[in-house]
Design an enzyme around this catalytic site. Structure first.
Site, PDB file in Angstrom:
ATOM      1  N   HIS A  12     -23.123   7.381  20.360  1.00  0.00           N
ATOM      2  CA  HIS A  12     -22.062   6.480  19.891  1.00  0.00           C
ATOM      3  C   HIS A  12     -21.287   5.896  21.069  1.00  0.00           C
ATOM      4  O   HIS A  12     -21.051   4.681  21.150  1.00  0.00           O
ATOM      5  CB  HIS A  12     -21.091   7.237  18.982  1.00  0.00           C
ATOM      6  N   PRO A  32       0.828  -1.210   0.000  1.00  0.00           N
ATOM      7  CA  PRO A  32       0.000   0.000   0.000  1.00  0.00           C
ATOM      8  C   PRO A  32       0.863   1.261   0.000  1.00  0.00           C
ATOM      9  O   PRO A  32       2.050   1.211   0.336  1.00  0.00           O
ATOM     10  CB  PRO A  32      -0.809  -0.119   1.309  1.00  0.00           C
ATOM     11  N   PRO A  33       0.291   2.398  -0.362  1.00  0.00           N
ATOM     12  CA  PRO A  33       1.058   3.654  -0.326  1.00  0.00           C
ATOM     13  C   PRO A  33       1.533   3.971   1.083  1.00  0.00           C
ATOM     14  O   PRO A  33       0.798   3.805   2.056  1.00  0.00           O
ATOM     15  CB  PRO A  33       0.049   4.704  -0.830  1.00  0.00           C
ATOM     16  N   GLY A  34       2.767   4.423   1.185  1.00  0.00           N
ATOM     17  CA  GLY A  34       3.296   4.853   2.471  1.00  0.00           C
ATOM     18  C   GLY A  34       3.972   3.783   3.289  1.00  0.00           C
ATOM     19  O   GLY A  34       4.404   4.060   4.416  1.00  0.00           O
ATOM     20  N   GLY A  84       6.815   2.295   2.625  1.00  0.00           N
ATOM     21  CA  GLY A  84       8.262   2.417   2.599  1.00  0.00           C
ATOM     22  C   GLY A  84       8.935   1.719   1.448  1.00  0.00           C
ATOM     23  O   GLY A  84      10.096   1.308   1.571  1.00  0.00           O
ATOM     24  N   LYS A  85       8.268   1.601   0.300  1.00  0.00           N
ATOM     25  CA  LYS A  85       8.881   0.910  -0.846  1.00  0.00           C
ATOM     26  C   LYS A  85      10.063   1.712  -1.389  1.00  0.00           C
ATOM     27  O   LYS A  85      11.158   1.176  -1.575  1.00  0.00           O
ATOM     28  CB  LYS A  85       7.828   0.697  -1.938  1.00  0.00           C
ATOM     29  N   THR A  86       9.852   2.987  -1.628  1.00  0.00           N
ATOM     30  CA  THR A  86      10.939   3.815  -2.140  1.00  0.00           C
ATOM     31  C   THR A  86      12.041   3.983  -1.105  1.00  0.00           C
ATOM     32  O   THR A  86      13.234   3.994  -1.440  1.00  0.00           O
ATOM     33  CB  THR A  86      10.394   5.188  -2.563  1.00  0.00           C
ATOM     34  N   HIS A 107     -25.568  13.159  19.925  1.00  0.00           N
ATOM     35  CA  HIS A 107     -25.184  12.242  18.859  1.00  0.00           C
ATOM     36  C   HIS A 107     -23.903  11.491  19.239  1.00  0.00           C
ATOM     37  O   HIS A 107     -23.849  10.248  19.152  1.00  0.00           O
ATOM     38  CB  HIS A 107     -24.978  13.028  17.562  1.00  0.00           C
ATOM     39  N   GLU A 108     -22.869  12.225  19.652  1.00  0.00           N
ATOM     40  CA  GLU A 108     -21.607  11.576  20.014  1.00  0.00           C
ATOM     41  C   GLU A 108     -21.753  10.779  21.300  1.00  0.00           C
ATOM     42  O   GLU A 108     -21.137   9.710  21.453  1.00  0.00           O
ATOM     43  CB  GLU A 108     -20.497  12.628  20.163  1.00  0.00           C
TER      44      GLU A 108
END
Length: 632
Positions: free
Chosen positions: A431, A206-208, A210-212, A427-428
Site C-alpha cells: 500500500h 450529519p451526526p456530531g 453540533g446541532k444540539t 501487504h502494508e
C-alpha cells in the site's frame, strides 16, 4: 423527606403503640405477687398477721404481711373495703390504725390514657388505612391525568452553561441564529421595518456537527425561557397521547412567551404521512397534525420560535418544511481545516498543553472529522497522557489519539506467527509504496503492522488540504493504492490471503460509483443508472430501483471489471518496478512494527512531487504536467 419515608415512620409509630399496650396489659394482669381471697384478707386482719393494705384502681388490693411478704387480692367494686370486711366479721377495733394500715392510692394517669387508647386506637388505625388507600388511588388518578402532559424541560436562561463562544466551526450558522436571539432581545428593531422573525428554524446536518450544542447556545444567549424535548417523547402506544402532549407543550410555551421550543430529532414524529419507512402510523400522524396546527394554524398570534434538529431531512413531511412553519433551514456541514482548528481551541480550554502542541497540524491531520470526533480526540489525548503519568498533554498523544479515533486502539496483546507478520508487513508496504509512487494520492503519514480494531495493520494517508470535488484521476489513484496490498502478496508469496477483502470491497464500490453514479465511464456515458433511496447525511443506502435492462447491467459489470483490472495491473507494475523499496519497507516494518512519514520517506523518497490534483484548463502547463506525472 419523601412521602414513602413518612409512611414508614407512621407505620412504625403505630406498631410501637400497639406493642406498648399489649406489654402493659400483660404485665398488669400477670404480677409476681401470690393471690388471696377477700375472706382470707378478713381472716388475716382478725389474726393480726396483716400489717398494711393498699387499694389501687378501687378493686386491686396489695396486702403486706407482717413478715414482709406481699400478696394481691381483689374486692367488689360495688362496696368499700371496710364494708366488705365488716360483713365478713371484722370488728371496728380490728380495723384500728394501730393494728392495720389501710391506704388508698390514686389511680395512675397512664391507666386512663391507655384505656382511652384502647377504645380510640382501632378507629385511628382504620382511618389511617382508609387514608392511605384513598391517597394511593388519588396518586394513580393524577398519574393517569398527567399521562398526556408534556415532558419538556424548561431552562430559564438566567445562568447559561453554553454560549456562542463555546461553539466553533459553524460561523454562518451562528450568524443566522444570532438574528433569532437579537429579535427576542430587541423586537422593536425588526417590527419597525415590518419584518417578522422566522417562526421555525430547522438545524440539519450529519451526526456530531453540533446541532444540539448550537441549540443550547441559543438557550444561553437568548435570555428567554427555553423548552427542550425529544421527538420520541411525543410518541406513545396509545393514540392521542402525542397530540395531547403537543397541545400541552404549546400551552406552556404561550404562558411563558416570548420563548424558544427546541425539538431534538424531530424526524421521530415529523416523518412524511402515509409514506416512507414503516408505512402509516395513526399515533404519529395525529401528533404531526397537531404540531402543524400549533405551528401555523388559526391561533398564530404568539411569540414562540420553534427550533428543531435532524440528520434525516429527506423523510420529513413537506407540510412541516414549508415557509410559515420552518422558514429557515440551517445546514451544519463538516468543518473545514480552519473550523476544525477553532473547534480544537474550544475543547482544549482548561487542559495543560505542551508549548510544542500545534493545533493547526492536528486540524490538517483530521479531514472529515466533525465536532464530536474532535472532542473525542482531545479527550483520548488527555486519557493517554494520564495513563503515561504525564502532567501535560504532548503532540505525540494527539497524534496517537487520531489513530485511535480512526482505527481503534492498538491490540499489542494479539499474538501472530512470524509468517503472518511477514505477510502483513508486505501487504502494508505494498500500500505505502504504491501510494507514494502516485502524485495524485495523499501522502503516507504512518505505516504500522500493529493490529487496531478489526484491522491487522494499516497505512494512514491523509490529505494536506480539504477537498470538495474529486477528480477522476484521483479516484483511480486511490483504487490503485488500495490494491497495492493484494498485488504485493501476489508478487512476494506463492499464494494470496484474505487480508485484502476490505480493500477489494472498497475498490469495487468506487468503480461501480464511477460508472453508475458519477458518469466517469466513456462506454456508459454521463448517465445515472438506478434510482437509490438513501439517507443523505447518514451515508447509507436503503434500496435501489433498477431502471435499466439486463444488457445495460452486463455492460456496467464489464466497465467495473475493466476499471478494477487496470488499477490492479498498474499497482502490480509499480511494485515490480520498485521491488527493492518494497522489500526495504517490509523489512523495516518487521523490525520496528511502525514507521512514521519521515522514516518512510528516508527509505523511499517520493519519485514525483505530490499534487493536490485538480483539473486545469486544457492546454495549460499544469494540465500537461499532471498528464506527464500520471503517465510516469
Amino acid at each position: 423527606m419523601s412521602s414513602r419515608n413518612q409512611s414508614y415512620i407512621i407505620y412504625l409509630l403505630l406498631l410501637i403503640a400497639i406493642i406498648a399496650m399489649l406489654v402493659y396489659n400483660f404485665s398488669s394482669s400477670t404480677g409476681s405477687q401470690s393471690a388471696m381471697g377477700i375472706n382470707e384478707v378478713a381472716a388475716g386482719i382478725e389474726n393480726s398477721t396483716i400489717a398494711r393494705i393498699s387499694i389501687q384502681d378501687d378493686t386491686h388490693l396489695t396486702v403486706v404481711m407482717k413478715d414482709g411478704t406481699q400478696k394481691s387480692s381483689t374486692k367488689e367494686p360495688s362496696a368499700t373495703l371496710v364494708q366488705q370486711l365488716t360483713q365478713l366479721g371484722v370488728t371496728a377495733d380490728q380495723l384500728a390504725p394501730s393494728k392495720v394500715n389501710i391506704e388508698i392510692k390514686p389511680p395512675s394517669p397512664w391507666i386512663n390514657i391507655l384505656s382511652i387508647l384502647g377504645y380510640v386506637l382501632p378507629f385511628l388505625l382504620l382511618g389511617a388505612a382508609f387514608f392511605f388507600i384513598f391517597r394511593q388511588a388519588q396518586g394513580s388518578n393524577n398519574a393517569a391525568l398527567s399521562f398526556g402532559k408534556s415532558r419538556a424541560r424548561m431552562f430559564s436562561g438566567d445562568q447559561p452553561t453554553v454560549t456562542f463562544e463555546d461553539v466553533a466551526g459553524v460561523d454562518e450558522s451562528k450568524e443566522e441564529l444570532k438574528e433569532v436571539v437579537e429579535f427576542l432581545r430587541e423586537p422593536q428593531k425588526f417590527i419597525a421595518l415590518g419584518a417578522r422573525i422566522p417562526k421555525g428554524v430547522l438545524l440539519v446536518g450529519p451526526p456530531g456537527t453540533g446541532k444540539t450544542l448550537l441549540a443550547k447556545a441559543v438557550s444561553g444567549e437568548a435570555g428567554v425561557p427555553f423548552f427542550s424535548i425529544s421527538g420520541s417523547e411525543f410518541v406513545e402506544m396509545f393514540v392521542g397521547v402525542g397530540a395531547s402532549r403537543v397541545r400541552d407543550l404549546f400551552d406552556q410555551a404561550k404562558r411563558h412567551s416570548p420563548c424558544i421550543v427546541f425539538v431534538d430529532e424531530i424526524d421521530a414524529v415529523g416523518r412524511q404521512r402515509g409514506a416512507g419507512l414503516g408505512g402509516s402510523h395513526d399515533e404519529r400522524e395525529q401528533t404531526l397534525n397537531q404540531m402543524l396546527v400549533e405551528m401555523d394554524g388559526f391561533d398564530t398570534d404568539t411569540n414562540i420560535i420553534i427550533m428543531a434538529a435532524t440528520n434525516r431531512p429527506d423523510i420529513l413531511d413537506p407540510a412541516l418544511l414549508r415557509p410559515g412553519r420552518f422558514d429557515r433551514r440551517v445546514v451544519l456541514d463538516r468543518p473545514d481545516v480552519r473550523g476544525r482548528e477553532a473547534i480544537l481551541k474550544v475543547h482544549v480550554k482548561g487542559k495543560p498543553l505542551h508549548p510544542d502542541v500545534n493545533l493547526s497540524i492536528i486540524a490538517r491531520s483530521t479531514p472529515g472529522f466533525v465536532g464530536a470526533d474532535l472532542e473525542n480526540l482531545v479527550n483520548e489525548a488527555a486519557i493517554l497522557a494520564a495513563r503515561r503519568n504525564k502532567k501535560i498533554i504532548m503532540q505525540s498523544e494527539f497524534e496517537e489519539s487520531i489513530e485511535r479515533v480512526i482505527a481503534g486502539p492498538e491490540r499489542k496483546s494479539r499474538l501472530i506467527s512470524q509468517s503472518e507478520k511477514r505477510i502483513v508487513a508486505y501487504h502494508e508496504a505494498g500500500h505505502a509504496v504504491v501510494i507514494n509512487s502516485l502524485p495524485e494520492t495523499d501522502p503516507v503519514q504512518k505505516v504500522s503492522i500493529i493490529a487496531r480494531g478489526m484491522m491487522g495493520g494499516f497505512t494512514l494517508s491523509l490529505p494536506e488540504e480539504d477537498r470538495t470535488l474529486i477528480a477522476r484521476r484521483k479516484i483511480i489513484a486511490d483504487m490503485i493504492g488500495l490494491l497495492g496490498g493484494r498485488a504485493a502478496e501476489e508478487i512476494v508469496f506463492d499464494d494470496i490471503t484474505s487480508g485484502a477483502s476490505n480493500d477489494i470491497e472498497r475498490v469495487t464500490q468506487l468503480a461501480r460509483n464511477m460508472v453508475t453514479r458519477l458518469g466517469m465511464s466513456e462506454e456508459m456515458g454521463p448517465m445515472v443508472y438506478g434510482q437509490k433511496e438513501e439517507l443523505i447525511f447518514l451515508g447509507r443506502e436503503i434500496s435501489e430501483q433498477r431502471d435499466y435492462s439486463e444488457a445495460i447491467a452486463e455492460k456496467i459489470d464489464h466497465e467495473v471489471r475493466i476499471l478494477v483490472s487496470e488499477a490492479y495491473d498498474r499497482a502490480r507494475s509499480i511494485l515490480l518496478e520498485h521491488r527493492d523499496k518494497l522489500d526495504a519497507v517490509a523489512q523495516r516494518l518487521i523490525e520496528v512494527e511502525t514507521i512514521s512519514r519521515e522514516e518512510f520517506e528516508e527509505i523511499y523518497p517520493p519519485p514525483t512531487k505530490k499534487t493536490t490534483y485538480t483539473p486545469t484548463p486544457v492546454g495549460s502547463g499544469n494540465n500537461n504536467n499532471n498528464k506527464n506525472n500520471n503517465n510516469n
